[in-house]
Design an enzyme around this catalytic site. Structure first.
Site, PDB file in Angstrom:
ATOM      1  N   LYS A  48      63.503  65.899  20.367  1.00 39.17           N
ATOM      2  CA  LYS A  48      64.542  65.967  21.400  1.00 39.17           C
ATOM      3  C   LYS A  48      65.454  64.743  21.299  1.00 39.17           C
ATOM      4  O   LYS A  48      66.679  64.852  21.387  1.00 39.17           O
ATOM      5  CB  LYS A  48      63.898  66.066  22.794  1.00 39.17           C
ATOM      6  N   GLN A  92      58.155  65.266  29.771  1.00 38.18           N
ATOM      7  CA  GLN A  92      57.416  66.148  28.866  1.00 38.18           C
ATOM      8  C   GLN A  92      56.103  66.593  29.510  1.00 38.18           C
ATOM      9  O   GLN A  92      55.343  65.783  30.021  1.00 38.18           O
ATOM     10  CB  GLN A  92      57.154  65.434  27.532  1.00 38.18           C
ATOM     11  N   ASP A 115      65.517  70.682  32.469  1.00 37.74           N
ATOM     12  CA  ASP A 115      64.471  71.655  32.163  1.00 37.74           C
ATOM     13  C   ASP A 115      64.624  72.906  33.037  1.00 37.74           C
ATOM     14  O   ASP A 115      64.034  73.950  32.738  1.00 37.74           O
ATOM     15  CB  ASP A 115      63.086  71.047  32.442  1.00 37.74           C
TER      16      ASP A 115
HETATM   17  N1  GUN Z   1      56.122  71.383  27.388  1.00 35.75           N
HETATM   18  C1  GUN Z   1      56.193  72.586  26.760  1.00 35.75           C
HETATM   19  N2  GUN Z   1      57.399  73.143  26.938  1.00 35.75           N
HETATM   20  C2  GUN Z   1      58.115  72.268  27.680  1.00 35.75           C
HETATM   21  C3  GUN Z   1      59.451  72.283  28.182  1.00 35.75           C
HETATM   22  O1  GUN Z   1      60.231  73.230  28.002  1.00 35.75           O
HETATM   23  N3  GUN Z   1      59.822  71.194  28.901  1.00 35.75           N
HETATM   24  C4  GUN Z   1      58.978  70.157  29.141  1.00 35.75           C
HETATM   25  N4  GUN Z   1      59.430  69.145  29.878  1.00 35.75           N
HETATM   26  N5  GUN Z   1      57.740  70.117  28.707  1.00 35.75           N
HETATM   27  C5  GUN Z   1      57.320  71.172  27.980  1.00 35.75           C
END
Ligand code: GUN
Length: 277
Positions: A48, A92, A115
């Protein structure tokens, strides 16, 4: 059979974001918080952060130790909520067990919730008045658009009902005027339901669960799963070798939904930026 090339669609999306960013004085800013050192989560966060740099965003990668307290994490989020440089905040998941995930999500300003997990953004999606939309389902909608297939009135089956993928995915398809069935691990006669689907989205986390003879000929199959086999190979939730023989369109793993999720995160950060100015 046609492959939906997520890698290519994501690359096009990133290129169009970069073109836009090049015209901006202040760059959009994304903060990504990782608590602990789970290797898979660390890899996602790194990807990311790299994607941000590639399109010219300002980015902050914040690594907190595994024993970070709830109060410490909330205070970091508050700092980012108030930062003029930051348009998007992502924590995350999953978080270490001693932390309360829901109150962490609710502490992020809904305006910076790239998100799309905050109850305010989920509520807006449910009302078909979306602002920031969860990245994976939104990325799947971009992939479905790329097929050129009209979704109105189509029978869709979503397998998996998580807050991150299944539920918002069903909502996205409903907003596109499709007819939606949401299945979960207790669903009876899953294969019969799948056989009637024009569009199948699978997000369950079980390697190769969906079989070729469960799928209606010509259907679109979207595989959100990423599972690592004992031999190290990455596979989806769909038994690709057999399912590909009957479908009209299918996403590969890797190179399907995964790259779209990250490109969509950048798209959401730009949306948050544009809403702020
Ligand atoms: N863990 C797995 N998928 C995601 C996501 O789309 N966003 C976040 N923040 N954590 C995740």
């Amino acid at each position: 059979m046609n492959i939906i090339d997520g890698k290519q669609i994501a690359q096009n999306l990133r290129a169009s974001i970069k073109l836009k960013v090049d015209t901006l004085d202040r760059k959009p800013g994304l903060a990504v918080i990782l608590v602990g050192n789970d290797p898979a989560s660390a890899a996602y966060v790194r990807n990311k952060d790299n994607a941000c740099k590639e399109v010219g965003f300002y980015s902050e990668k914040i690594n907190k130790p595994v024993n970070t307290t709830q109060a410490e994490l909330l205070s970091e989020i508050e700092r980012l909520n108030n930062s003029d440089k930051i348009d998007g905040i992502l924590v995350q998941l999953p978080l270490p067990k001693h932390l309360d995930t829901n109150s962490v999500i609710e502490a992020i300003s809904p305006k910076k919730d790239v998100d799309g997990f905050h109850s305010e953004n989920i509520g807006k999606l449910m009302q078909n008045k979306p602002f920031l939309r969860p990245c994976t389902p939104k990325g799947v909608m971009t992939m479905l658009e790329a097929t050129g297939v009209d979704l109105v009135g189509k029978n869709c089956v979503v397998v998996g009902a998580s807050n991150i993928v299944g539920r918002p995915m069903a909502c996205e398809l409903l907003n596109a005027q499709a007819t939606v069935t949401i299945c979960n691990s207790k669903t009876k006669n899953l294969s019969t339901k799948l056989k009637q689907a024009d569009i199948v989205v699978v997000a369950v986390g079980i390697a190769k669960m969906i079989q070729g003879d469960w799928i209606k000929p010509g259907a679109i199959v979207i595989d959100v799963g990423i599972n690592r086999l004992d031999n190290g190979r990455l596979v989806g939730d769909v038994d690709f070798e057999f399912v590909k023989r009957v479908v009209g369109w299918i996403t590969p793993v890797p190179g399907g939904v995964g790259p779209m999720t990250i490109a969509t995160l950048l798209e959401n950060t730009l949306t948050a930026y544009e809403a702020k100015i």
